[in-house]
Every structure is written in C-alpha cells, then in structure tokens.
Design a protein around this motif. Sequence first.
Motif, short mmCIF file in Angstrom:
data_model
loop_
_atom_site.label_atom_id
_atom_site.label_comp_id
_atom_site.label_asym_id
_atom_site.label_seq_id
_atom_site.Cartn_x
_atom_site.Cartn_y
_atom_site.Cartn_z
N LYS A 1 -3.69 -3.68 -2.54
CA LYS A 1 -3.04 -2.38 -2.64
C LYS A 1 -4.05 -1.25 -2.56
CE LYS A 1 0.24 0.03 -5.70
NZ LYS A 1 0.98 -0.07 -6.98
N GLU A 2 -5.29 -1.51 -2.98
CA GLU A 2 -6.31 -0.47 -3.04
C GLU A 2 -7.39 -0.59 -1.97
OE1 GLU A 2 -5.68 1.88 -4.95
OE2 GLU A 2 -4.23 1.01 -6.34
N THR A 3 -7.77 -1.81 -1.62
CA THR A 3 -8.85 -2.00 -0.66
C THR A 3 -8.31 -2.33 0.72
OG1 THR A 3 -11.00 -3.11 -0.32
CG2 THR A 3 -9.16 -4.48 -1.04
N GLU B 1 -10.94 3.72 -6.54
CA GLU B 1 -9.84 2.77 -6.46
C GLU B 1 -10.15 1.68 -5.45
OE1 GLU B 1 -6.35 5.01 -5.61
OE2 GLU B 1 -6.12 5.75 -7.65
N ASP C 1 0.83 -1.21 0.00
CA ASP C 1 0.00 0.00 0.00
C ASP C 1 0.87 1.26 0.00
OD1 ASP C 1 -1.90 1.94 0.23
OD2 ASP C 1 -2.97 1.00 1.90
N GLY D 1 -10.12 -2.28 -6.16
CA GLY D 1 -9.43 -3.27 -5.33
C GLY D 1 -10.33 -4.44 -4.98
#
Length: 321
Positions: free
Chosen positions: A118-120, A181, A52, A185
């Motif tokens: 990486k997004e959620t 985003e 992240d 994710g």
Amino acid sequence: MNLISPLQFTKTRSVFSRLLTIKTSTAIGFVVAILSAALSSLPDVVSKPIVDPNVNGIAPIEPLMVVFIMYLATGLFFTPITKLQKSVAPIKKSSYAVLVIYGVASACSTLAFSFGLKETSATNASILSNSEIVFTVLIGMILFKEYLAKKEILPFALIAAGAIVLPIGSDIYEHRFAFSEFVFGDIMIVISGFIYCLCTFIAKHAGNVKTTRVVQIMSLSGALFCFAMMLIFQTPLSIDLSALPILSFVGIAGIGGSVLFFVMAVRLIGAVRTILIFSSATVFGVVYSAIYLLESVDIFTVSSLGIVTVGLYRLRYKLAA
C-alpha cells in the motif's frame, strides 16, 4: 557376422526409453518451476492498484478484505479438486492443527505484504520479498545449528545486501534520510518475509498430506482468520464487485497455483534446481511492475537483482538443504 540378439535389443530400447523419460520429466520440471516463479509474482503487482489510495480512478480496498477474498477464492477452488482425489491415508489431527497454524501464519504474511504494498512500489516489494531467504538461513542457524561455512558467508551477505539493505537504503537516501511512508512499506515487506519463512518451518510438520489438501486447508483457515480480524477491527465489508474476478484469479494462481507447481518442480528436478529457478520470481515481479504499473527500473533495482542472483547461485546447496 555379429547380429544383435533380441535380449540386447530389448535392453538397448529400455535404456533409451529411460533416458527419454528422464529428459521429458526434467523439461517438465523446468517449465513448472518457471510457472511457479511467474505466478508467485502476480500478487506483488496486481494487488498494488487495488490497495493503494494514491491510484487515480480506483477506489482502494482494505488489505484485510483483499487477503480475505484471495484466500477464500483459493480455498473454494481447491475444495472440489481435493474431494476428487482419493486419499491414501487419513490425515492426523496434529497435521490438521499444523495446517491451520500454517494458514494463519501465511495470512499474516500476506497481510503484512499488502499493507507494505500500500505504501511502497511493487518493484521494491518484489526485491524485498527475497528477505525470506535471509531469515530462513538465520533461523536455521539459531534453532538447528546449521552454521554457514566460510565460503557461504560472502554469498549470504550478498543476498542480505541485495534483498534488504540496498532497496531500503536507496529509499531512505531518496527521501533524505527521513522515515517516510515509503520506507515503512519496505519494512512491512521485510516483516512479511520473516513471517513467511516461519511458514516454511511450520509446513514441514504437516506430514505426508496431499498438496491440494495443504492448499485447501491453508487457504480456508487463512480466510477465516482474516474474517475474524475484520470483525474485531470493524473493517467495512464493502467491496467493488468489479475487483472480485481479478482478486480471485490472483489468489488461485498466485497462491494455490504457485505452491502446486513448486512442489511438482521439486519432485521432478530436485530442490536445488527448483530454488535457483524460483528465485527468478523477483525478475518476473520487476518486469510485471514495469509493464502493468509502468514503474521505472533504476540502477538500484538492477544492482539488487544482480547481487541477489549471484548470492543465490553461490549459496544454492545451503538453501536447498
């Protein structure tokens, strides 16, 4: 006065011995099934700060590099273990090919999961990982004509709602129906679940290969695939050396250890009980996220967990099949 004959005493002692053995193996089976669930949730949570870019104080590492390290560490760890075990029968070339395909597919699933992570949030990732079950049932219905009975439709719908619809729907609602985003994710985690369910069908064609050998070949072929992808996409090969120990541990325990304990549990307590206990991996993931990442647990998370748990219990025999 009736005395117990030596033969009767021997038979009675044999019965008690068998009962004790069954109880012991059952207890061990439950323990290893819980361990498998607990270990399988580690990559969901521990990898989050590493990939992240929004985490302060930690230099993010490319998901390709993260997956490469985890699979390489797992393969290298299980290689000497596999060599120490005597092979019962030579492995067929077709089984080797299946295991390589299995490794590549597994690596693709982990890559999609890492990009999604990486997004959620790690909490959402833990819940959405149950989408694998939904896709497994759907593929079974399409390819193998394993249709759901009337009493199985509602439990399946509950799993689909709790594992996919509710988590993604809550994120869309929180972001005012915009494709953020965070939602991207979530979708990547669902794609990961779809690929991983394909791995289940692929692994069935590997023959009677030892579990340690399966983990070894799967991990090394997955690592080789990730390395090739890194060269193709010119991914930087740099990494913070301080992250190597934790990524290696997550790979060995979360990938290799989880698979080993799962197989042990199936052999000791059967597929039905193992699947029910293994479904607690979502709970472990949520707990890890709350403790390790300090992520909040809201009403949507609790609702998703409850709905999926009920659906899994009601659909347990279909999943075991």
